[in-house]
Design a protein around this motif. Structure first.
Motif, PDB file in Angstrom:
ATOM      1  N   ALA A  78       0.832  -1.207   0.000  1.00  0.00           N
ATOM      2  CA  ALA A  78       0.000   0.000   0.000  1.00  0.00           C
ATOM      3  C   ALA A  78       0.866   1.257   0.000  1.00  0.00           C
ATOM      4  N   ALA A  79       1.994   1.215   0.714  1.00  0.00           N
ATOM      5  CA  ALA A  79       2.905   2.364   0.733  1.00  0.00           C
ATOM      6  C   ALA A  79       3.508   2.605  -0.648  1.00  0.00           C
ATOM      7  N   ILE A  80       3.827   1.536  -1.358  1.00  0.00           N
ATOM      8  CA  ILE A  80       4.331   1.681  -2.732  1.00  0.00           C
ATOM      9  C   ILE A  80       3.244   2.297  -3.610  1.00  0.00           C
ATOM     10  N   ALA A  81       2.035   1.749  -3.528  1.00  0.00           N
ATOM     11  CA  ALA A  81       0.938   2.217  -4.379  1.00  0.00           C
ATOM     12  C   ALA A  81       0.565   3.673  -4.098  1.00  0.00           C
ATOM     13  N   ALA A  82       0.762   4.135  -2.855  1.00  0.00           N
ATOM     14  CA  ALA A  82       0.405   5.504  -2.485  1.00  0.00           C
ATOM     15  C   ALA A  82       1.503   6.516  -2.796  1.00  0.00           C
ATOM     16  N   ASP A  83       2.683   6.037  -3.134  1.00  0.00           N
ATOM     17  CA  ASP A  83       3.830   6.913  -3.371  1.00  0.00           C
ATOM     18  C   ASP A  83       3.673   7.680  -4.682  1.00  0.00           C
ATOM     19  N   PRO A  84       3.680   9.020  -4.655  1.00  0.00           N
ATOM     20  CA  PRO A  84       3.486   9.809  -5.874  1.00  0.00           C
ATOM     21  C   PRO A  84       4.559   9.568  -6.950  1.00  0.00           C
ATOM     22  N   VAL A  85       5.794   9.361  -6.543  1.00  0.00           N
ATOM     23  CA  VAL A  85       6.858   9.109  -7.521  1.00  0.00           C
ATOM     24  C   VAL A  85       6.615   7.771  -8.217  1.00  0.00           C
ATOM     25  N   THR A  86       6.242   6.755  -7.446  1.00  0.00           N
ATOM     26  CA  THR A  86       5.943   5.450  -8.026  1.00  0.00           C
ATOM     27  C   THR A  86       4.726   5.538  -8.942  1.00  0.00           C
ATOM     28  N   GLN A  87       3.724   6.297  -8.544  1.00  0.00           N
ATOM     29  CA  GLN A  87       2.551   6.463  -9.402  1.00  0.00           C
ATOM     30  C   GLN A  87       2.933   7.086 -10.744  1.00  0.00           C
ATOM     31  N   ASP A  88       3.825   8.082 -10.725  1.00  0.00           N
ATOM     32  CA  ASP A  88       4.305   8.682 -11.980  1.00  0.00           C
ATOM     33  C   ASP A  88       5.098   7.679 -12.808  1.00  0.00           C
ATOM     34  N   TRP A  89       5.886   6.841 -12.141  1.00  0.00           N
ATOM     35  CA  TRP A  89       6.648   5.784 -12.825  1.00  0.00           C
ATOM     36  C   TRP A  89       5.694   4.808 -13.516  1.00  0.00           C
ATOM     37  N   TRP A  90       4.661   4.407 -12.803  1.00  0.00           N
ATOM     38  CA  TRP A  90       3.696   3.467 -13.372  1.00  0.00           C
ATOM     39  C   TRP A  90       2.957   4.056 -14.568  1.00  0.00           C
ATOM     40  N   LYS A  91       2.811   5.392 -14.604  1.00  0.00           N
ATOM     41  CA  LYS A  91       2.182   6.027 -15.773  1.00  0.00           C
ATOM     42  C   LYS A  91       3.017   5.802 -17.027  1.00  0.00           C
ATOM     43  N   LEU A  92       4.302   5.559 -16.858  1.00  0.00           N
ATOM     44  CA  LEU A  92       5.184   5.256 -17.992  1.00  0.00           C
ATOM     45  C   LEU A  92       5.283   3.761 -18.269  1.00  0.00           C
ATOM     46  N   THR A  93       5.349   2.955 -17.210  1.00  0.00           N
ATOM     47  CA  THR A  93       5.561   1.516 -17.412  1.00  0.00           C
ATOM     48  C   THR A  93       4.269   0.747 -17.698  1.00  0.00           C
ATOM     49  N   ASP A  94       3.172   1.111 -17.059  1.00  0.00           N
ATOM     50  CA  ASP A  94       1.932   0.354 -17.245  1.00  0.00           C
ATOM     51  C   ASP A  94       1.465   0.301 -18.702  1.00  0.00           C
ATOM     52  N   PRO A  95       1.559   1.387 -19.478  1.00  0.00           N
ATOM     53  CA  PRO A  95       1.122   1.305 -20.874  1.00  0.00           C
ATOM     54  C   PRO A  95       1.979   0.364 -21.731  1.00  0.00           C
ATOM     55  N   CYS A  96       3.131  -0.046 -21.220  1.00  0.00           N
ATOM     56  CA  CYS A  96       3.994  -0.988 -21.935  1.00  0.00           C
ATOM     57  C   CYS A  96       3.545  -2.437 -21.714  1.00  0.00           C
ATOM     58  N   GLN A  97       2.732  -2.659 -20.707  1.00  0.00           N
ATOM     59  CA  GLN A  97       2.422  -4.010 -20.246  1.00  0.00           C
ATOM     60  C   GLN A  97       1.005  -4.444 -20.620  1.00  0.00           C
ATOM     61  N   VAL A  98       0.845  -5.769 -20.695  1.00  0.00           N
ATOM     62  CA  VAL A  98      -0.462  -6.378 -20.931  1.00  0.00           C
ATOM     63  C   VAL A  98      -0.653  -7.452 -19.860  1.00  0.00           C
ATOM     64  N   PRO A  99      -1.537  -7.215 -18.890  1.00  0.00           N
ATOM     65  CA  PRO A  99      -1.749  -8.211 -17.835  1.00  0.00           C
ATOM     66  C   PRO A  99      -2.252  -9.539 -18.400  1.00  0.00           C
ATOM     67  N   LEU A 100      -1.866 -10.621 -17.748  1.00  0.00           N
ATOM     68  CA  LEU A 100      -2.335 -11.942 -18.151  1.00  0.00           C
ATOM     69  C   LEU A 100      -3.821 -12.084 -17.829  1.00  0.00           C
ATOM     70  N   GLU A 101      -4.535 -12.740 -18.713  1.00  0.00           N
ATOM     71  CA  GLU A 101      -5.972 -12.937 -18.509  1.00  0.00           C
ATOM     72  C   GLU A 101      -6.251 -13.768 -17.259  1.00  0.00           C
ATOM     73  N   SER A 102      -5.305 -14.622 -16.884  1.00  0.00           N
ATOM     74  CA  SER A 102      -5.493 -15.543 -15.758  1.00  0.00           C
ATOM     75  C   SER A 102      -5.128 -14.937 -14.402  1.00  0.00           C
ATOM     76  N   ARG A 103      -4.774 -13.668 -14.361  1.00  0.00           N
ATOM     77  CA  ARG A 103      -4.383 -13.060 -13.086  1.00  0.00           C
ATOM     78  C   ARG A 103      -5.576 -13.016 -12.130  1.00  0.00           C
ATOM     79  N   ALA A 104      -5.278 -12.934 -10.858  1.00  0.00           N
ATOM     80  CA  ALA A 104      -6.325 -12.854  -9.842  1.00  0.00           C
ATOM     81  C   ALA A 104      -6.956 -11.458  -9.854  1.00  0.00           C
ATOM     82  N   PRO A 105      -8.194 -11.338  -9.396  1.00  0.00           N
ATOM     83  CA  PRO A 105      -8.818 -10.017  -9.308  1.00  0.00           C
ATOM     84  C   PRO A 105      -7.947  -9.054  -8.505  1.00  0.00           C
ATOM     85  N   GLY A 106      -7.771  -7.860  -9.031  1.00  0.00           N
ATOM     86  CA  GLY A 106      -6.976  -6.845  -8.366  1.00  0.00           C
ATOM     87  C   GLY A 106      -5.491  -6.883  -8.675  1.00  0.00           C
TER      88      GLY A 106
END
Length: 109
Positions: free
Chosen positions: A68-96
């Protein structure tokens, strides 16, 4: 200590961008990872399937609070704005989940 493994796909057109980002990970992102008790964090890429495999060791006592501390971190959130669009989650992942967590079935030191 708990070892963890996870997988996600990488968009083929984003491979170079993803590699460049991870060749120079922001110091604030690395500091937050360390502060959240994560050690020996490694990401591997398998081409041509474009699967990322991540592994780390968790050395803390409250995994949910540390994540939760990682997810709430503003710097990490900005990082994820760059990395998340590069990724495609697996269909078999668990909810959340974004990265699909894996079960450890073998380890040898």
């Amino acid at each position: 200590m708990q070892r963890m493994g996870m997988m996600i796909r990488l968009k083929p057109e984003k491979i170079s961008e993803y590699k460049a980002l991870h060749a120079a990970v922001w110091p604030g992102v690395l500091a937050r990872i360390s502060a959240s008790n994560i050690r020996n964090y490694t990401i591997f890429l398998r081409e041509p399937e474009n699967i990322l495999f991540g592994t780390w060791e968790y050395h803390g006592s409250d995994f949910e609070a540390d994540m939760a501390a990682i997810a709430a971190d503003p710097v990490t959130q900005d990082w994820w704005k760059l990395t998340d669009p590069c990724q495609v989650p697996l269909e078999s992942r668990a909810p959340g989940e974004w990265w699909a967590m894996m079960e450890e079935v073998f380890h040898h030191d």
